[in-house]
Scaffold this motif. Structure first.
Motif, PDB file in Angstrom:
ATOM      1  N   ILE A 154       0.833  -1.196   0.000  1.00 39.36           N
ATOM      2  CA  ILE A 154       0.000   0.000   0.000  1.00 39.36           C
ATOM      3  C   ILE A 154       0.881   1.265   0.000  1.00 39.36           C
ATOM      4  CG2 ILE A 154      -0.366   0.402   2.485  1.00 39.36           C
ATOM      5  CD1 ILE A 154      -3.200   0.064  -0.010  1.00 39.36           C
ATOM      6  N   LEU A 155       2.126   1.122   0.482  1.00 41.17           N
ATOM      7  CA  LEU A 155       3.072   2.252   0.429  1.00 41.17           C
ATOM      8  C   LEU A 155       3.773   2.341  -0.924  1.00 41.17           C
ATOM      9  CD1 LEU A 155       4.712   2.051   3.970  1.00 41.17           C
ATOM     10  CD2 LEU A 155       3.217   3.868   3.117  1.00 41.17           C
ATOM     11  N   GLY A 156       3.548   1.346  -1.770  1.00 42.91           N
ATOM     12  CA  GLY A 156       4.146   1.395  -3.103  1.00 42.91           C
ATOM     13  C   GLY A 156       5.610   1.006  -3.124  1.00 42.91           C
ATOM     14  N   VAL A 183       5.995  -3.678  -5.846  1.00 45.94           N
ATOM     15  CA  VAL A 183       4.962  -3.847  -6.862  1.00 45.94           C
ATOM     16  C   VAL A 183       4.369  -5.239  -6.692  1.00 45.94           C
ATOM     17  CG1 VAL A 183       4.525  -4.066  -9.342  1.00 45.94           C
ATOM     18  CG2 VAL A 183       5.991  -2.244  -8.495  1.00 45.94           C
ATOM     19  N   ALA A 216      -1.349 -10.515 -10.373  1.00 46.19           N
ATOM     20  CA  ALA A 216      -1.350 -10.841 -11.802  1.00 46.19           C
ATOM     21  C   ALA A 216      -1.184 -12.346 -11.999  1.00 46.19           C
ATOM     22  CB  ALA A 216      -0.230 -10.077 -12.523  1.00 46.19           C
ATOM     23  N   SER A 247      -4.431 -14.051 -11.078  1.00 50.20           N
ATOM     24  CA  SER A 247      -5.450 -13.775 -12.092  1.00 50.20           C
ATOM     25  C   SER A 247      -5.291 -14.699 -13.286  1.00 50.20           C
ATOM     26  CB  SER A 247      -5.340 -12.327 -12.571  1.00 50.20           C
ATOM     27  OG  SER A 247      -6.035 -11.466 -11.708  1.00 50.20           O
ATOM     28  N   GLN A 248      -4.043 -14.873 -13.709  1.00 48.56           N
ATOM     29  CA  GLN A 248      -3.806 -15.744 -14.860  1.00 48.56           C
ATOM     30  C   GLN A 248      -4.201 -17.181 -14.549  1.00 48.56           C
ATOM     31  OE1 GLN A 248       0.163 -15.338 -16.332  1.00 48.56           O
ATOM     32  NE2 GLN A 248      -0.075 -13.171 -16.822  1.00 48.56           N
ATOM     33  N   HIS A 276      -9.627  -6.972  -7.454  1.00 48.65           N
ATOM     34  CA  HIS A 276      -8.413  -7.212  -6.702  1.00 48.65           C
ATOM     35  C   HIS A 276      -8.231  -6.035  -5.764  1.00 48.65           C
ATOM     36  CE1 HIS A 276      -3.907  -6.503  -6.500  1.00 48.65           C
ATOM     37  NE2 HIS A 276      -4.260  -7.290  -5.528  1.00 48.65           N
ATOM     38  N   THR A 325      -6.064  -4.268  -2.522  1.00 45.80           N
ATOM     39  CA  THR A 325      -4.829  -4.249  -1.744  1.00 45.80           C
ATOM     40  C   THR A 325      -5.052  -3.367  -0.530  1.00 45.80           C
ATOM     41  OG1 THR A 325      -3.563  -4.408  -3.783  1.00 45.80           O
ATOM     42  CG2 THR A 325      -2.361  -3.722  -1.820  1.00 45.80           C
ATOM     43  N   LEU A 373      -5.664  -5.813 -16.538  1.00 48.09           N
ATOM     44  CA  LEU A 373      -5.154  -5.895 -15.170  1.00 48.09           C
ATOM     45  C   LEU A 373      -5.831  -7.017 -14.395  1.00 48.09           C
ATOM     46  CD1 LEU A 373      -5.211  -2.079 -14.347  1.00 48.09           C
ATOM     47  CD2 LEU A 373      -3.207  -3.445 -14.909  1.00 48.09           C
ATOM     48  N   GLY A 431      -4.733 -10.321 -15.261  1.00 49.76           N
ATOM     49  CA  GLY A 431      -3.344 -10.634 -14.938  1.00 49.76           C
ATOM     50  C   GLY A 431      -2.419 -10.555 -16.138  1.00 49.76           C
ATOM     51  N   THR A 451      -1.363  -7.752 -17.497  1.00 49.51           N
ATOM     52  CA  THR A 451      -0.461  -6.627 -17.247  1.00 49.51           C
ATOM     53  C   THR A 451      -0.285  -6.490 -15.741  1.00 49.51           C
ATOM     54  OG1 THR A 451      -1.319  -5.500 -19.191  1.00 49.51           O
ATOM     55  CG2 THR A 451      -0.166  -4.139 -17.595  1.00 49.51           C
ATOM     56  N   VAL A 452       0.957  -6.329 -15.303  1.00 43.61           N
ATOM     57  CA  VAL A 452       1.202  -6.061 -13.885  1.00 43.61           C
ATOM     58  C   VAL A 452       1.002  -4.568 -13.657  1.00 43.61           C
ATOM     59  CG1 VAL A 452       2.946  -6.017 -12.063  1.00 43.61           C
ATOM     60  CG2 VAL A 452       2.763  -7.997 -13.562  1.00 43.61           C
ATOM     61  N   THR A 463       1.720  -1.251 -12.374  1.00 46.79           N
ATOM     62  CA  THR A 463       2.789  -0.478 -11.739  1.00 46.79           C
ATOM     63  C   THR A 463       2.308   0.920 -11.354  1.00 46.79           C
ATOM     64  OG1 THR A 463       3.534   0.180 -13.942  1.00 46.79           O
ATOM     65  CG2 THR A 463       4.669  -1.674 -12.922  1.00 46.79           C
ATOM     66  N   ALA A 514       1.647   1.322  -7.420  1.00 47.42           N
ATOM     67  CA  ALA A 514       2.834   1.484  -6.576  1.00 47.42           C
ATOM     68  C   ALA A 514       3.395   2.902  -6.727  1.00 47.42           C
ATOM     69  CB  ALA A 514       3.896   0.448  -6.946  1.00 47.42           C
ATOM     70  N   SER A 561       1.114   5.306  -4.907  1.00 47.16           N
ATOM     71  CA  SER A 561       1.258   5.133  -3.459  1.00 47.16           C
ATOM     72  C   SER A 561       2.483   5.874  -2.948  1.00 47.16           C
ATOM     73  CB  SER A 561       1.401   3.647  -3.119  1.00 47.16           C
ATOM     74  OG  SER A 561       0.146   3.047  -3.009  1.00 47.16           O
ATOM     75  N   GLN A 562       3.575   5.768  -3.680  1.00 47.34           N
ATOM     76  CA  GLN A 562       4.796   6.452  -3.250  1.00 47.34           C
ATOM     77  C   GLN A 562       4.609   7.962  -3.248  1.00 47.34           C
ATOM     78  OE1 GLN A 562       8.188   5.208  -5.497  1.00 47.34           O
ATOM     79  NE2 GLN A 562       8.051   3.088  -4.833  1.00 47.34           N
ATOM     80  N   HIS A 602      -6.272  -0.160  -2.374  1.00 46.03           N
ATOM     81  CA  HIS A 602      -6.080  -0.083  -3.816  1.00 46.03           C
ATOM     82  C   HIS A 602      -6.947  -1.161  -4.429  1.00 46.03           C
ATOM     83  CE1 HIS A 602      -3.702  -1.691  -7.355  1.00 46.03           C
ATOM     84  NE2 HIS A 602      -4.497  -0.743  -7.755  1.00 46.03           N
ATOM     85  N   THR A 635      -8.572  -2.976  -7.921  1.00 46.73           N
ATOM     86  CA  THR A 635      -8.454  -3.172  -9.361  1.00 46.73           C
ATOM     87  C   THR A 635      -9.720  -3.858  -9.850  1.00 46.73           C
ATOM     88  OG1 THR A 635      -6.091  -3.503  -9.100  1.00 46.73           O
ATOM     89  CG2 THR A 635      -7.062  -4.221 -11.181  1.00 46.73           C
ATOM     90  N   ARG A 683       3.045   6.515 -18.517  1.00 46.07           N
ATOM     91  CA  ARG A 683       3.660   7.828 -18.734  1.00 46.07           C
ATOM     92  C   ARG A 683       2.638   8.957 -18.732  1.00 46.07           C
ATOM     93  NH1 ARG A 683       7.290  10.223 -19.638  1.00 46.07           N
ATOM     94  NH2 ARG A 683       6.318  11.495 -21.240  1.00 46.07           N
TER      95      ARG A 683
END
Lengths: 414, 414
Positions: free
Chosen positions: A17-19, A22, A27, A30-31, A43, A45, B16, B19, B21-22, B24, B27, B30-31, B43, B45, B158
């Motif tokens: 949760i603090l990032g 990762v 994932a 899920s797969q 999902h 967290t 997501l 599963g 795509t992870v 990111t 995280a 969160s930071q 968090h 998803t 990005r």
């Protein structure tokens, strides 16, 4: 057919949760769920917070059939999953002798004394089932919460993977639902919305197989997701959709699944028994790096030049100094000479030459940041394309790498 | 002190939840929240499902002060975030002219016609605020949901990073509560457990500041996490811990926070007004790429050679063909000649030369896969080191890049 089982994944840990970490567990799970025909609907967290873990368990216990939780089963004070579970179930934690002896056995194997702190890991809420951890100390726990069967696993990825595979996967099989199989087609050369226009009704929602898209840095990937009772049946549903997509998109499609622009370019060069050289200014070795990611590339890739300044362009690749002065390093004739002279000097069948302004500085009105010339020499002719790429330095460079490899690919399949 | 602002992160996308795509983004957000003193409590998803997105927005809108959502703003049929938001707010989507003209401008820059599909991205729920996307087409949207201010951003990392930084970060500042400030020190040259031994009690848990470590491909990073009412107070707590860590670890520490091996090497070269060239075999341009990631590197980096086969080594860098035959391309004298001749030919003060067996094939008993020679020439002498790196092709190459840059760094600070 039974109704499809729905799952919610729960990742527990302050580091998530603090990032600071990762989450890759979600994932992965899920797969695996998709392959088992279990539909993951959410999902969540959360951090190592007793009340929040308990509240979340109560909430999701009413919304799904399966809870797959990981994390918070360690031996330290901030591992609170088992306490939260006990609170939700309205029971106490009790000492589980067989869990304790397995933890002890783990330390015996390592020939280390078991720290006092690990005793807490043998405390299990009354009435719950224990799942063995063969890779670490924290036992897993299974319990009924609301209408859901909940499985609590360690957060360490390897421990979680093994516990899921050994203790849980089988219980989710024959869950009544379909398996999901995904085939991915990769394209380069058109934007996401152009592709959506070309595909039109093929991307309509609610279909099976369902086609959707993701985009990054000039590449658009199309996922064909098919649901069927068996993997074979799903693959049979995918095949005609893949053919139809390929027919509509033609040369835009460069590969599937794990394939990359560099892997398909290298494969094609191998088929043709043709060789390649590179001359890079703004990408500074990135194209070479992508090519040399591919094992066995030495059979076709002869090497390259990172001609980052003008002297190097003149010295190593014989770029005409007068042209450099008159047209500038970022120009059509310089890109052309880079590619043609790299071809000659390396004795290669094909060569890529790139020169551009990656930024953040160096742009002018005529040649703004993002201006890039890409030249492909070989097969008796040289093609030079001018682009103005959006984005920052990294984005411009990455797009240049992708477009250069794609222009070469198109040349090689002509 | 104001009560601390609570945030919930929402990641939206089938890729997501399946599963594929992870995530990111979560995280990263969160930071940033931690740095702003905003407490992330959950968090979530979810997939591209209109009803589920709407239900989740209603739920979290009652539980937090800030919703940071990403994904589902693309131009295709499965992008449903804006529709779900309109439903939750009980309003229609309306055409936003200025959003449209920005999307149009994005295509104008690329010199491509705007596809019809992108019109949907200018449809904004009535009464919502539009946030500009400077890196892509999807505008962001901000709205009030329950007691929370919600911010909807694109899912492309990005685009999300830039939008958060430009449009949202400032609005979350002064949110009250302790801020968490993290300072990261990066090391190269020792393993994670060696470093833990060297640091001993400095890494004990429960401290404030707390020190923890992460490791990857030969680099170990140490995070110093301090909590305090203000950023200044946190930084004052960090300073003595940083000094103590640096004293214990000495030259192992190469940089802090955003610094990388290549950025510190380039900075040091600039200070020294010294120039650099590269000659790469097994890393195939990767070292050059790392160096050219740094804006302004052209002041010190003269360029490089990707001498992937033996002919290129002899032709471009004058490697002795007899030595090549007798000792093999992966050998001490070849690495030495690559570096020394790159220096000479480029007229550089320093040069890196690398040659190795990245695998998966090509290993022998004497020179197994992972064998790498790294040479640093310059300042009147040449140093050559032999390594046998663990891991697959990618791991061996990545470690080679890191160790080569680190050896150069150590040479430059001697």
């Amino acid at each position: 057919m039974m109704s499809k089982m729905k799952a919610i994944l729960l990742s527990i840990g302050d580091e998530l949760i603090l990032g600071q970490t990762v989450d890759t567990n979600a994932a992965w799970l899920s797969q695996r769920c998709a392959a088992l025909g279990v539909k993951v609907i959410e999902h969540a967290t959360i951090g190592d917070d007793l009340n929040l873990i308990a509240a979340t368990l109560r909430r999701v216990g009413g919304n799904c059939d399966v809870i797959l939780a990981s994390g918070g089963l360690g031996p330290t004070d901030d591992d609170l999953t088992r306490h939260a579970l006990a609170e939700v179930l309205g029971v106490e934690l009790e000492f589980n002798k067989s869990a304790m002896s397995r933890i002890q056995a783990f330390y015996d194997l390592l020939k280390r004394p078991m720290p006092e702190a690990n005793h807490i890991q043998a405390m299990i809420p009354v009435g719950c089932e224990v799942m063995e951890n063969t890779c670490g100390t924290a036992p897993g726990i299974s319990a009924r919460i609301g209408r859901a069967q909940a499985f609590f696993m360690p957060g360490v990825p390897r421990e979680m993977f093994v516990m899921f595979t050994k203790c849980i996967e089988q219980r989710l099989q024959n869950a009544g639902g379909n398996v999901l199989v995904t085939r991915v087609l990769h394209t380069c050369g058109a934007g996401e919305s152009n592709i959506a226009e070309m595909l039109g009704d093929m991307m309509v929602r609610g279909r099976n197989p369902l086609v959707n898209s993701t985009a990054q840095q000039g590449l658009v990937s199309l996922r064909i997701n098919a649901q069927a009772p068996t993997e074979l049946a799903a693959r049979e549903m995918i095949a005609p959709v893949e053919t139809a997509l390929r027919n509509r998109l033609g040369k835009l499609v460069f590969g599937a699944d794990e394939e990359t622009l560099s892997s398909v370019v290298v494969e094609r060069l191998m088929e043709m028994k043709a060789s390649l050289a590179t001359a890079e200014s703004c990408t500074g070795g990135w194209i070479a790096r992508e090519l040399t990611d591919i094992a066995g590339v030495s059979a076709v890739y002869l090497g390259g030049w990172v001609v980052y300044n003008n002297q190097a362009k003149v010295r190593d690749l014989n770029v005409d100094a007068t042209v450099l002065n008159q047209e500038g390093a970022v120009s059509e004739p310089v890109a052309r000479q880079l590619a043609e002279n790299a071809c000659k000097r390396a004795g290669a069948d094909y060569a890529i030459g790139v020169t551009g302004i990656a930024g953040p500085t160096g742009g002018t009105t005529q040649k703004p940041v993002g201006t890039v010339y890409i030249a492909i020499a070989g097969g008796g002719s040289t093609q030079v394309e001018r682009f103005i790429f959006p984005g920052d330095r990294d984005g411009v460079r990455r797009r240049t790498v992708n477009y250069a490899l794609n222009l070469l690919r198109l040349r090689l399949i002509e």
